[in-house]
Design a protein around this motif. Structure first.
Motif, mmCIF file in Angstrom:
data_model
loop_
_atom_site.group_PDB
_atom_site.id
_atom_site.type_symbol
_atom_site.label_atom_id
_atom_site.label_comp_id
_atom_site.label_asym_id
_atom_site.label_seq_id
_atom_site.Cartn_x
_atom_site.Cartn_y
_atom_site.Cartn_z
ATOM 1 N N ILE A 8 -5.627 3.324 4.053
ATOM 2 C CA ILE A 8 -4.364 4.097 4.617
ATOM 3 C C ILE A 8 -3.034 3.133 4.275
ATOM 4 O O ILE A 8 -2.017 3.781 3.919
ATOM 5 C CB ILE A 8 -4.599 4.394 5.986
ATOM 6 N N GLY A 9 -3.100 1.744 4.621
ATOM 7 C CA GLY A 9 -1.836 0.981 4.596
ATOM 8 C C GLY A 9 -1.465 1.023 2.893
ATOM 9 O O GLY A 9 -0.164 1.166 2.767
ATOM 10 N N VAL A 10 -2.407 0.767 2.198
ATOM 11 C CA VAL A 10 -1.925 0.854 0.843
ATOM 12 C C VAL A 10 -1.301 1.952 0.351
ATOM 13 O O VAL A 10 -0.293 2.332 -0.407
ATOM 14 C CB VAL A 10 -3.165 0.391 -0.123
ATOM 15 N N ALA A 11 -2.162 3.444 0.771
ATOM 16 C CA ALA A 11 -1.713 4.638 0.280
ATOM 17 C C ALA A 11 -0.478 4.906 0.736
ATOM 18 O O ALA A 11 0.439 5.259 0.073
ATOM 19 C CB ALA A 11 -2.797 5.523 0.975
ATOM 20 N N PHE A 12 0.134 4.439 2.064
ATOM 21 C CA PHE A 12 0.998 4.891 2.759
ATOM 22 C C PHE A 12 2.241 3.871 1.712
ATOM 23 O O PHE A 12 3.479 4.481 1.774
ATOM 24 C CB PHE A 12 1.463 4.044 4.358
ATOM 25 N N PHE A 13 2.255 2.791 1.425
ATOM 26 C CA PHE A 13 2.926 1.915 0.713
ATOM 27 C C PHE A 13 3.514 2.791 -0.429
ATOM 28 O O PHE A 13 4.600 2.756 -0.838
ATOM 29 C CB PHE A 13 2.479 0.436 0.404
ATOM 30 N N PHE A 14 2.512 3.489 -1.083
ATOM 31 C CA PHE A 14 2.672 3.835 -2.447
ATOM 32 C C PHE A 14 3.291 5.540 -2.116
ATOM 33 O O PHE A 14 4.041 6.141 -3.001
ATOM 34 C CB PHE A 14 1.667 3.949 -3.311
ATOM 35 N N VAL A 15 3.181 5.887 -1.095
ATOM 36 C CA VAL A 15 3.325 7.444 -0.777
ATOM 37 C C VAL A 15 4.750 7.774 -0.019
ATOM 38 O O VAL A 15 5.410 8.564 -0.414
ATOM 39 C CB VAL A 15 2.249 8.091 -0.002
ATOM 40 N N ILE B 167 8.018 -3.618 -8.738
ATOM 41 C CA ILE B 167 6.483 -4.141 -8.700
ATOM 42 C C ILE B 167 5.849 -2.929 -8.102
ATOM 43 O O ILE B 167 4.662 -2.345 -8.374
ATOM 44 C CB ILE B 167 6.204 -5.242 -7.349
ATOM 45 N N TRP B 168 6.346 -2.238 -7.135
ATOM 46 C CA TRP B 168 6.169 -0.845 -6.518
ATOM 47 C C TRP B 168 5.626 0.307 -7.776
ATOM 48 O O TRP B 168 4.638 0.838 -7.941
ATOM 49 C CB TRP B 168 6.892 -0.102 -5.591
ATOM 50 N N LYS B 169 6.711 0.159 -8.863
ATOM 51 C CA LYS B 169 6.685 1.082 -9.706
ATOM 52 C C LYS B 169 5.654 0.710 -10.708
ATOM 53 O O LYS B 169 4.704 1.530 -11.483
ATOM 54 C CB LYS B 169 7.867 1.378 -10.594
ATOM 55 N N ASN B 170 5.384 -0.627 -11.265
ATOM 56 C CA ASN B 170 4.497 -1.091 -12.363
ATOM 57 C C ASN B 170 3.319 -1.581 -12.060
ATOM 58 O O ASN B 170 2.298 -1.425 -12.696
ATOM 59 C CB ASN B 170 5.173 -2.368 -13.073
ATOM 60 N N VAL B 171 3.009 -1.694 -10.714
ATOM 61 C CA VAL B 171 1.555 -2.421 -10.489
ATOM 62 C C VAL B 171 0.396 -1.585 -10.676
ATOM 63 O O VAL B 171 -0.539 -2.034 -11.222
ATOM 64 C CB VAL B 171 1.540 -2.707 -8.930
#
Lengths: 270, 291
Positions: A8-15, B167-171
């Motif tokens: 959930i934490g990882v998904a939140f970071f990207f979403v 980093i957010w974009k490329n990872v």
């Protein structure tokens, strides 16, 4: 399975940037600023949703023109790229001719030269060809793509020799073999190449920034960037523009994810 | 007759190969090979875009480059950016690959979405998220009790902020290659090691990492080249500021060529950058081969 909180934490970071972007594009400016802090569901979900931002973009700022330009450029770029690159990829993979290895090495060598290091001279080339500030200037430099030639060549090589031999015994010319036998056999690779190229074309910013002046030639990324660098930054319009400019590709991606992954990994495309 | 027929067939083949190759080769010649040569030539010239005047200046542009303090600074800034972005991005990518492999399928999708989001959109959204007063990041930090940060307006924080959004974009890209690399490791290696009593840290250290070395080298080279090309987020968000803290090489090339009308100098810097990246790529490949 891994622990749920981590997922959930990882998904939140990207979403979370998308949640903010999507929510904010449907709200008036005051509402964006009012609910940003403290963070709650209202930060992401519009309390009084409105389409005003989109209306403003399309009716007053001619954003539709920029979208249409980018869409048209992407379609034309992808089509020409697939033709040109699959032709030479087929020749490199399935026809024995002298100098074949040299040609392939020369093509791969272009990968070592980042576009940014030759953009000045590509710009001068385009100017000398009389193409400055035109659609061809936005398309032609991108239709020969070493990554895509490489990707398609790999797939052509995997097709069995018998198929080609049988077609030739049946009296097919090499062009017929290419068009009727080989192309249908690498359809998934063509989809991969098309989508990867489409993402690339839609993303174009630095090159259109350099090579176009005419407002009628504005591509979508330039239009979005101008909302952002404009003297009076209007947040709600930036969000709406970014939303419209992003959603089509994300939707396409959700359908074509398998092809995208295959295209990226096989070609090393970035 | 028997000798002649295959050769006619061969000539027919060459002709087809040539016809099929011509469009791509013309395209590459006009938009890659000739501009590459021209960039080198231009480096030895003074070229005025407005008047179209062109004059040979010998190595003057390169001499200027060697002594230009701003170029030195932009190069150092780019190296700093590279050091902030590439190692962290690759470590994170490997961690995410390990997570995604055992996690739900939608997680990979979520991590890949930024890779199909345009660089401009990522830049403007993060640009707004970094806003000191109304940005989302400070309000998220505020909700866990962290004081507001200046991010882009601070010379210390601006470059790390840019590196974070990249980093957010490329990872996701790097993660895909790690996933492909992980899949190619035979499962019985792990089984054998486990029967010998290896724990998961040892499995990672002695099986996973060594067998991913090819992937790591490949990603290191491509990510390094990508890092040295960074332009859009800096052009849009910080414009090289505050006080040149984020002025990077490609931005400097762009400004010299299209703002200061110094095409020759811009070309000279471009040639130096291309050579630098070429040397790094070839060198890393050779080191990884001999090891």
């Amino acid at each position: 399975m891994v622990r749920l909180p981590v997922v959930i934490g990882v998904a939140f970071f990207f979403v979370f940037p998308y949640l903010w972007l999507a929510g904010s594009s449907f709200r008036p400016r005051e509402e964006i600023f009012r609910y940003v802090s403290p963070v709650s569901w209202r930060t992401f979900v519009p309390v009084a949703p409105t389409l005003d931002n989109f209306r403003h973009l399309f009716f007053e700022l001619n954003f539709g023109r920029a979208l249409a330009n980018s869409l048209g450029i992407a379609v034309v770029t992808v089509t020409i790229t697939l033709f040109i690159c699959s032709m030479i990829a087929f020749a490199l993979a399935r026809i024995r001719f002298p100098g074949r290895e040299i040609v392939f090495t020369l093509i791969l060598a272009t990968i070592l030269i980042p576009f940014e290091t030759i953009m000045v001279s590509v710009f001068l080339t385009v100017q000398r060809l009389g193409l400055f500030d035109s659609y061809p200037a936005l398309i032609l430099p991108w239709v020969t793509d070493a990554f895509i030639i490489f990707l398609l060549r790999q797939h052509f090589r995997e097709i069995s020799d018998e198929l080609q031999d049988a077609a030739i015994v049946d009296g097919c010319s090499l062009f017929r073999v290419y068009w009727n036998v080989m192309l249908p056999n690498i359809r998934p690779a063509l989809v991969s190449a098309a989508f990867v190229k489409c993402v690339f074309s839609w993303d174009a910013f630095l090159w259109p920034l350099i090579v176009t002046r005419d407002p009628d030639l504005t591509v979508v990324q330039l239009a979005i960037s101008r909302l952002f660098t404009d003297q009076n930054v209007l947040w709600e319009l930036i969000f709406a523009g970014a939303f419209v400019g992003t959603v089509p590709l994300i939707v396409l991606f959700l359908f074509l994810q398998r092809y995208y992954v295959e295209g990226v990994v096989t070609s090393g495309f970035k | 007759m028997d000798i002649k027929r295959p050769s006619a067939h061969a000539i027919e083949q060459y002709r087809s190969a040539l016809l099929l190759s011509v469009p791509a080769l013309v395209g590459l010649a006009v938009f890659w090979y000739m501009p590459t040569i021209q960039a080198v030539v231009l480096g030895f010239q003074d070229y005025n875009l407005m008047s179209g005047s062109q004059a040979w200046t010998g190595v003057e542009n390169f001499q200027t480059a060697a002594t230009d303090p701003l170029l030195r600074l932009t190069f150092l800034n780019t190296v700093v950016y590279f050091l902030m972005e590439v190692p962290l991005q690759m470590a994170l990518a490997l961690a995410l690959a390990l997570l995604v492999r055992r996690g739900p399928a939608w997680l990979r999708t979520v991590i890949l979405v930024p890779t199909v989001t345009s660089m401009v959109v990522v830049s403007v959204i993060w640009g707004l998220m970094y806003h000191p007063n109304s940005g989302l990041i400070n309000s998220l930090l505020g909700s866990v009790g962290v004081a507001p940060q200046p991010f882009l307006t601070s010379a210390q924080q601006a470059m790390p902020s840019i590196a974070l959004l990249m980093i957010w974009k490329n990872v996701g890209f790097s993660m895909l290659f790690f996933l492909a690399g992980l899949v190619s490791i035979p499962g019985n290696y792990y089984e054998a090691a486990e029967t010998d009593g290896a724990n998961s840290a040892q499995l990672f250290r002695y099986i996973t990492l060594p067998l991913l070395r090819g992937t790591v080298v490949f990603l290191l080279i491509t990510n390094t080249v990508t890092a040295f090309k960074v332009f859009t987020p800096i052009f849009l968000i910080t414009e090289g500021g505050p006080i040149n803290a984020t002025r990077v090489v490609v931005l400097y090339i762009f400004e010299n060529a299209f703002r200061f009308n110094k095409m020759g100098y811009a070309a000279a810097i471009s040639v130096l950058l291309a050579l630098f990246l070429l040397i790094i790529s070839v060198y890393s490949l050779r080191v990884s081969r001999t090891k």
